[in-house]
Design a protein around this motif. Structure first.
Motif, PDB file in Angstrom:
ATOM      1  N   GLN A  43      38.264  40.812  43.279  1.00 47.90           N
ATOM      2  CA  GLN A  43      37.976  42.243  43.166  1.00 47.90           C
ATOM      3  C   GLN A  43      36.478  42.498  43.245  1.00 47.90           C
ATOM      4  O   GLN A  43      36.030  43.446  43.898  1.00 47.90           O
ATOM      5  CB  GLN A  43      38.557  42.798  41.871  1.00 47.90           C
ATOM      6  CG  GLN A  43      40.066  42.884  41.894  1.00 47.90           C
ATOM      7  CD  GLN A  43      40.658  43.284  40.544  1.00 47.90           C
ATOM      8  OE1 GLN A  43      40.018  43.191  39.507  1.00 47.90           O
ATOM      9  NE2 GLN A  43      41.905  43.717  40.574  1.00 47.90           N
ATOM     10  N   VAL A  44      35.685  41.653  42.590  1.00 44.02           N
ATOM     11  CA  VAL A  44      34.228  41.801  42.642  1.00 44.02           C
ATOM     12  C   VAL A  44      33.745  41.615  44.074  1.00 44.02           C
ATOM     13  O   VAL A  44      32.906  42.368  44.566  1.00 44.02           O
ATOM     14  CB  VAL A  44      33.541  40.789  41.696  1.00 44.02           C
ATOM     15  CG1 VAL A  44      32.058  40.699  41.981  1.00 44.02           C
ATOM     16  CG2 VAL A  44      33.789  41.169  40.250  1.00 44.02           C
ATOM     17  N   SER A  45      34.305  40.636  44.761  1.00 43.56           N
ATOM     18  CA  SER A  45      33.932  40.386  46.151  1.00 43.56           C
ATOM     19  C   SER A  45      34.249  41.596  47.021  1.00 43.56           C
ATOM     20  O   SER A  45      33.444  42.011  47.855  1.00 43.56           O
ATOM     21  CB  SER A  45      34.662  39.149  46.668  1.00 43.56           C
ATOM     22  OG  SER A  45      34.415  38.960  48.034  1.00 43.56           O
ATOM     23  N   GLU A  46      35.407  42.187  46.836  1.00 40.72           N
ATOM     24  CA  GLU A  46      35.787  43.358  47.617  1.00 40.72           C
ATOM     25  C   GLU A  46      34.893  44.551  47.290  1.00 40.72           C
ATOM     26  O   GLU A  46      34.509  45.300  48.181  1.00 40.72           O
ATOM     27  CB  GLU A  46      37.263  43.709  47.383  1.00 40.72           C
ATOM     28  CG  GLU A  46      38.223  42.726  47.997  1.00 40.72           C
ATOM     29  CD  GLU A  46      38.046  42.548  49.492  1.00 40.72           C
ATOM     30  OE1 GLU A  46      37.909  43.556  50.212  1.00 40.72           O
ATOM     31  OE2 GLU A  46      38.029  41.391  49.943  1.00 40.72           O
ATOM     32  N   MET A  47      34.545  44.738  46.021  1.00 41.01           N
ATOM     33  CA  MET A  47      33.660  45.841  45.643  1.00 41.01           C
ATOM     34  C   MET A  47      32.289  45.631  46.261  1.00 41.01           C
ATOM     35  O   MET A  47      31.647  46.578  46.700  1.00 41.01           O
ATOM     36  CB  MET A  47      33.560  45.964  44.123  1.00 41.01           C
ATOM     37  CG  MET A  47      34.804  46.535  43.500  1.00 41.01           C
ATOM     38  SD  MET A  47      34.695  46.945  41.736  1.00 41.01           S
ATOM     39  CE  MET A  47      33.750  45.653  41.031  1.00 41.01           C
TER      40      MET A  47
END
Length: 107
Positions: A43-47
């Motif tokens: 999720q952090v990577s996508e954000m």
């Protein structure tokens, strides 16, 4: 980039009684923690990619506005050459490709 991880119940479906074993319970607990951490990292990577795409779109919008203003001034005052939009478009394409490569964004 989501990873399909099996649940402990899927892993032990042929021997569900193993889930009652204290060592297996501990392993299942740690496995679930690792799965949660992986999901958080994804999720952090996508954000992060979303943030980079927002920056890219903002820079493209500003660049287009600047080129259009330069062309308008060149047309109005005749003191400079008109904008070569073919060249500007090629430069924009190259910039987008480089930016995406640098930030590992695959379009």
């Amino acid at each position: 980039m989501t990873t399909d991880l099996k649940t402990p119940y899927e892993i032990f479906k042929n021997k569900p009684e193993l889930l009652e074993n204290p060592e297996v319970k501990k392993l299942v607990s740690e496995y679930e923690e690792v799965c949660d951490t992986l999901i958080d990292l994804q999720q952090v990577s996508e954000m992060s990619k979303e943030k980079y795409l927002q920056i890219l779109v903002r820079e493209i919008r500003e660049s287009i506005s600047m080129e259009l203003n330069c062309d308008l001034e060149a047309e109005r005052f005749g003191e400079s050459e008109r904008v070569n939009f073919k060249k500007a478009t090629e430069n924009l394409r190259d910039y987008i490709n480089d930016y995406c490569r640098d930030h590992k964004i695959y379009l």
